[in-house]
Design a protein around this motif. Structure first.
Motif, mmCIF file in Angstrom:
data_model
loop_
_atom_site.group_PDB
_atom_site.id
_atom_site.type_symbol
_atom_site.label_atom_id
_atom_site.label_comp_id
_atom_site.label_asym_id
_atom_site.label_seq_id
_atom_site.Cartn_x
_atom_site.Cartn_y
_atom_site.Cartn_z
ATOM 1 N N THR A 1 0.832 -1.208 0.000
ATOM 2 C CA THR A 1 0.000 0.000 0.000
ATOM 3 C C THR A 1 0.867 1.260 0.000
ATOM 4 O O THR A 1 0.691 2.156 -0.836
ATOM 5 C CB THR A 1 -0.936 0.010 1.221
ATOM 6 O OG1 THR A 1 -1.772 -1.156 1.183
ATOM 7 C CG2 THR A 1 -1.813 1.257 1.215
ATOM 8 N N GLU A 2 1.823 1.319 0.934
ATOM 9 C CA GLU A 2 2.690 2.501 1.019
ATOM 10 C C GLU A 2 3.684 2.548 -0.135
ATOM 11 O O GLU A 2 4.083 3.626 -0.581
ATOM 12 C CB GLU A 2 3.453 2.519 2.343
ATOM 13 C CG GLU A 2 2.585 2.601 3.599
ATOM 14 C CD GLU A 2 2.155 1.253 4.107
ATOM 15 O OE1 GLU A 2 0.954 1.131 4.470
ATOM 16 O OE2 GLU A 2 2.976 0.325 4.128
ATOM 17 N N MET A 3 4.079 1.372 -0.630
ATOM 18 C CA MET A 3 5.059 1.314 -1.721
ATOM 19 C C MET A 3 4.545 2.008 -2.969
ATOM 20 O O MET A 3 5.316 2.562 -3.755
ATOM 21 C CB MET A 3 5.382 -0.157 -2.027
ATOM 22 C CG MET A 3 6.596 -0.358 -2.905
ATOM 23 S SD MET A 3 8.128 0.005 -2.029
ATOM 24 C CE MET A 3 9.311 -0.128 -3.379
ATOM 25 N N LEU A 4 3.240 1.991 -3.138
ATOM 26 C CA LEU A 4 2.641 2.606 -4.325
ATOM 27 C C LEU A 4 2.578 4.121 -4.237
ATOM 28 O O LEU A 4 2.143 4.780 -5.179
ATOM 29 C CB LEU A 4 1.231 2.043 -4.555
ATOM 30 C CG LEU A 4 1.212 0.602 -5.081
ATOM 31 C CD1 LEU A 4 -0.176 0.005 -4.972
ATOM 32 C CD2 LEU A 4 1.708 0.563 -6.521
ATOM 33 N N ASP A 5 3.020 4.671 -3.103
ATOM 34 C CA ASP A 5 3.004 6.121 -2.947
ATOM 35 C C ASP A 5 4.385 6.702 -2.651
ATOM 36 O O ASP A 5 4.500 7.861 -2.239
ATOM 37 C CB ASP A 5 2.040 6.528 -1.822
ATOM 38 C CG ASP A 5 0.591 6.439 -2.252
ATOM 39 O OD1 ASP A 5 0.300 6.724 -3.432
ATOM 40 O OD2 ASP A 5 -0.257 6.063 -1.420
ATOM 41 N N ILE A 6 5.453 5.917 -2.854
ATOM 42 C CA ILE A 6 6.784 6.467 -2.612
ATOM 43 C C ILE A 6 7.109 7.525 -3.655
ATOM 44 O O ILE A 6 6.535 7.539 -4.746
ATOM 45 C CB ILE A 6 7.864 5.368 -2.591
ATOM 46 C CG1 ILE A 6 7.966 4.659 -3.946
ATOM 47 C CG2 ILE A 6 7.596 4.364 -1.484
ATOM 48 C CD1 ILE A 6 9.125 3.700 -4.040
ATOM 49 N N ASP A 7 8.028 8.420 -3.311
ATOM 50 C CA ASP A 7 8.324 9.547 -4.204
ATOM 51 C C ASP A 7 9.693 9.436 -4.867
ATOM 52 O O ASP A 7 10.181 10.389 -5.468
ATOM 53 C CB ASP A 7 8.227 10.871 -3.443
ATOM 54 C CG ASP A 7 9.187 10.937 -2.253
ATOM 55 O OD1 ASP A 7 9.987 9.990 -2.068
ATOM 56 O OD2 ASP A 7 9.120 11.928 -1.501
ATOM 57 N N HIS A 8 10.343 8.267 -4.745
ATOM 58 C CA HIS A 8 11.663 8.112 -5.352
ATOM 59 C C HIS A 8 11.920 6.636 -5.645
ATOM 60 O O HIS A 8 11.235 5.752 -5.100
ATOM 61 C CB HIS A 8 12.752 8.647 -4.419
ATOM 62 C CG HIS A 8 12.905 7.836 -3.168
ATOM 63 N ND1 HIS A 8 11.994 7.881 -2.127
ATOM 64 C CD2 HIS A 8 13.857 6.931 -2.786
ATOM 65 C CE1 HIS A 8 12.373 7.064 -1.165
ATOM 66 N NE2 HIS A 8 13.499 6.469 -1.537
ATOM 67 N N ILE A 9 12.892 6.371 -6.489
ATOM 68 C CA ILE A 9 13.301 5.004 -6.776
ATOM 69 C C ILE A 9 14.391 4.621 -5.779
ATOM 70 O O ILE A 9 15.443 5.267 -5.738
ATOM 71 C CB ILE A 9 13.838 4.874 -8.215
ATOM 72 C CG1 ILE A 9 12.737 5.215 -9.222
ATOM 73 C CG2 ILE A 9 14.380 3.468 -8.469
ATOM 74 C CD1 ILE A 9 13.241 5.341 -10.652
ATOM 75 N N PRO A 10 14.165 3.612 -4.955
ATOM 76 C CA PRO A 10 15.200 3.239 -3.978
ATOM 77 C C PRO A 10 16.437 2.683 -4.669
ATOM 78 O O PRO A 10 16.332 1.942 -5.654
ATOM 79 C CB PRO A 10 14.507 2.163 -3.137
ATOM 80 C CG PRO A 10 13.424 1.623 -4.011
ATOM 81 C CD PRO A 10 12.970 2.763 -4.851
ATOM 82 N N GLN A 11 17.589 3.061 -4.149
ATOM 83 C CA GLN A 11 18.828 2.506 -4.702
ATOM 84 C C GLN A 11 18.934 1.023 -4.358
ATOM 85 O O GLN A 11 19.317 0.204 -5.198
ATOM 86 C CB GLN A 11 20.036 3.257 -4.143
ATOM 87 C CG GLN A 11 21.363 2.780 -4.720
ATOM 88 C CD GLN A 11 22.544 3.565 -4.160
ATOM 89 O OE1 GLN A 11 22.367 4.556 -3.452
ATOM 90 N NE2 GLN A 11 23.745 3.134 -4.487
ATOM 91 N N LYS A 12 18.578 0.696 -3.092
ATOM 92 C CA LYS A 12 18.605 -0.697 -2.649
ATOM 93 C C LYS A 12 17.231 -1.039 -2.073
ATOM 94 O O LYS A 12 16.771 -0.396 -1.131
ATOM 95 C CB LYS A 12 19.674 -0.913 -1.582
ATOM 96 C CG LYS A 12 21.103 -0.710 -2.057
ATOM 97 C CD LYS A 12 22.076 -0.922 -0.906
ATOM 98 C CE LYS A 12 23.523 -0.679 -1.335
ATOM 99 N NZ LYS A 12 24.461 -0.850 -0.192
ATOM 100 N N LEU A 13 16.615 -2.058 -2.638
ATOM 101 C CA LEU A 13 15.294 -2.490 -2.194
ATOM 102 C C LEU A 13 15.376 -3.939 -1.710
ATOM 103 O O LEU A 13 15.834 -4.820 -2.447
ATOM 104 C CB LEU A 13 14.289 -2.380 -3.345
ATOM 105 C CG LEU A 13 12.883 -2.959 -3.123
ATOM 106 C CD1 LEU A 13 12.174 -2.221 -1.987
ATOM 107 C CD2 LEU A 13 12.065 -2.874 -4.414
ATOM 108 N N CYS A 14 14.947 -4.171 -0.479
ATOM 109 C CA CYS A 14 14.865 -5.532 0.048
ATOM 110 C C CYS A 14 13.390 -5.899 0.168
ATOM 111 O O CYS A 14 12.598 -5.144 0.758
ATOM 112 C CB CYS A 14 15.542 -5.634 1.415
ATOM 113 S SG CYS A 14 15.372 -7.271 2.185
ATOM 114 N N ILE A 15 13.011 -7.031 -0.414
ATOM 115 C CA ILE A 15 11.623 -7.468 -0.394
ATOM 116 C C ILE A 15 11.524 -8.759 0.403
ATOM 117 O O ILE A 15 12.212 -9.744 0.110
ATOM 118 C CB ILE A 15 11.079 -7.688 -1.817
ATOM 119 C CG1 ILE A 15 11.189 -6.380 -2.622
ATOM 120 C CG2 ILE A 15 9.636 -8.171 -1.776
ATOM 121 C CD1 ILE A 15 10.742 -6.503 -4.068
ATOM 122 N N ILE A 16 10.668 -8.738 1.416
ATOM 123 C CA ILE A 16 10.438 -9.928 2.232
ATOM 124 C C ILE A 16 9.177 -10.605 1.716
ATOM 125 O O ILE A 16 8.069 -10.092 1.870
ATOM 126 C CB ILE A 16 10.293 -9.552 3.720
ATOM 127 C CG1 ILE A 16 11.555 -8.840 4.211
ATOM 128 C CG2 ILE A 16 10.007 -10.783 4.566
ATOM 129 C CD1 ILE A 16 11.438 -8.282 5.621
#
Length: 449
Positions: free
Chosen positions: A158-173
């Motif tokens: 839900t919150e991921m769809l409203d981020i304002d930047h592309i993360p350099q490093k993304l960890c997905i659980i």
């Protein structure tokens, strides 16, 4: 206020059922505390597909030399990508609101809950009664009991769809459908992506041949997978988040700007008055029978909230089945034949039984496979990575299809239609398919039987 049907929740199950019921002449009171469209439109299917399309374009531009075009490296305008996503959602929301202006539908933008077995009470205190009540309150993103799960930068879908930047490093659980789609999207946008999955394979509910091939291709794209990884805790380490986990008995950690929790969804059973009406439920959802009825006469539960199949199209057809049941209409919707897809690049799609399920249930079966690289359209598209797998019973009737590759979601839909008509592989062999098309892969697979 009295109506024929009350529906709590205006996601795909709720609003489509309301429209269908109204077309059948039933008066409907529909409640929604947020915006019409539910999780699918605002926090799931539609916004993620917008991002999938942007990711596809990014990949196409990156590989443009292959197609005979030479351009300078593009600059990603992430703000515009998110703006477009919001525009699409707004457009579709407006369309739903227009549909709900039907003269037999009363749409109330308030939270509602069951007051008793026959009555619903709104947030403003008004009571509403109906002969039939449908609960369609959907689901919420799970947050597992992991230390540090509530830290800033630890997000659900839900919150991921409203981020304002592309993360350099993304960890997905979590490497299920939600996690894999975000991994594929943000890898295309340039993020370094690490995936931690507790199970032995990604996409645990998909056919193992499909999940293994998808993992191989996504790994080649640079996504790092750790299966059999149990996340222990998350902590802040300067500007970074540090995710601690055990991998096959070894203690490990990884850094990330953002941690996405994608471990599934939970039925929304709290605060809707289920106890007031005496409805049986558990954390897995509201208990229903084959007609979606609860243990209380006149009350039904459809969609994610019953936990049967957490897909938007499942909710819509469950609702249609309920209305037909109420009206005494012969309904032949087969809720055991529900196609599903994951919109990674490439896609994966499935319908029916997997090979593993056939073995577990003792169902006699035959399975055949065909590769995309033998298909002219796939080669011309530059999409040779793919597999089609058909499963037939002892009489040759198609009971499962599992596809990995370009447009897998569309291809599996053809098989879903055939399965609804109890088609055999012998009959599929004789159905003329246009050439050159990806759908010829299905016919070629049938010819292997």
């Amino acid at each position: 206020m009295n109506s024929d049907v009350i529906i709590i929740g205006a996601g795909p199950g709720g609003y489509e059922t309301a429209v269908y019921a109204a077309k059948k002449g039933l008066s409907v009171t529909l409640f929604e505390q947020r915006k019409a469209g539910g999780t699918c439109l605002h926090e799931g299917c539609i916004p993620t597909k917008c991002l999938c399309r942007s990711a596809e374009i990014a990949d196409t531009i990156t590989d443009c030399d292959t197609w005979g075009f030479h351009v300078s490296a593009p600059t990603i305008d992430f703000r515009r990508i998110m703006e477009r996503k919001n525009e699409v959602v707004a457009q579709l929301t407006s369309g739903i609101e227009f549909l709900l202006k039907h003269k037999l539908i009363t749409y109330i933008s308030e939270r509602a809950e069951l007051f008793d077995a026959h009555t619903v009470i709104s947030e403003s205190g008004e009571k509403y009664t109906a002969a039939h009540i449908l609960i369609a309150t959907g689901s919420t993103a799970k947050r597992p009991p992991i230390e540090g799960c509530d830290l800033p930068g630890v997000l659900t879908s839900t919150e991921m769809l409203d981020i304002d930047h592309i993360p350099q490093k993304l960890c997905i659980i979590g490497a299920g459908v939600i996690g894999l789609e975000f991994a594929s999207i943000f890898r295309s946008f340039g993020s370094t992506v690490t995936m931690l999955e507790y199970a032995k394979e990604i996409l645990p509910n998909f056919d193992s041949d499909i999940s293994k091939r998808l993992k191989q291709v996504l790994s080649k794209r640079g996504i790092e997978f750790y299966n059999q990884a149990a996340v222990e805790s998350i902590e802040r380490s300067g500007a970074q988040l540090l995710v601690h986990y055990t991998h096959k008995g070894k203690e490990c950690s990884t850094e990330a700007d953002i941690v996405l929790i994608a471990v599934g969804r939970s039925p929304r059973v709290e605060s809707i008055g289920l106890d007031n009406a005496g409805i049986r439920y558990s954390p897995k959802g509201i208990e229903t029978d084959d007609t979606l009825r609860t243990n209380i006469p006149g009350i039904y539960a459809i969609g994610d909230v019953n936990g049967h199949c957490m897909l938007a199209h499942a909710a819509s057809f469950q609702g249609r089945k309920v209305i037909d049941h109420i009206l005494g209409i012969d309904n032949r919707i087969k809720l055991d034949i529900i196609p599903a897809a994951v919109f990674t690049r490439p896609e994966a799609g499935m319908v029916g039984l997997t090979e593993e399920e056939c073995k577990q249930r003792g169902v006699p079966f035959t399975v055949k496979k065909t590769l995309f690289r033998a298909n002219g359209k796939a080669i011309s598209m530059g999409e040779p990575n793919g597999l089609c797998k058909l499963i037939a019973d002892e009489n040759g009737k198609i009971i499962g299809a599992h596809i990995f590759g370009a447009h897998a979601a569309d291809l599996v839909q053809e098989v879903s239609a055939l399965m609804n008509r109890e088609t055999t592989v012998a009959q599929l062999k004789e159905m003329i398919h246009a050439h050159p098309t990806l759908s010829e892969i299905l016919q070629e697979c049938a010819r292997e039987f």
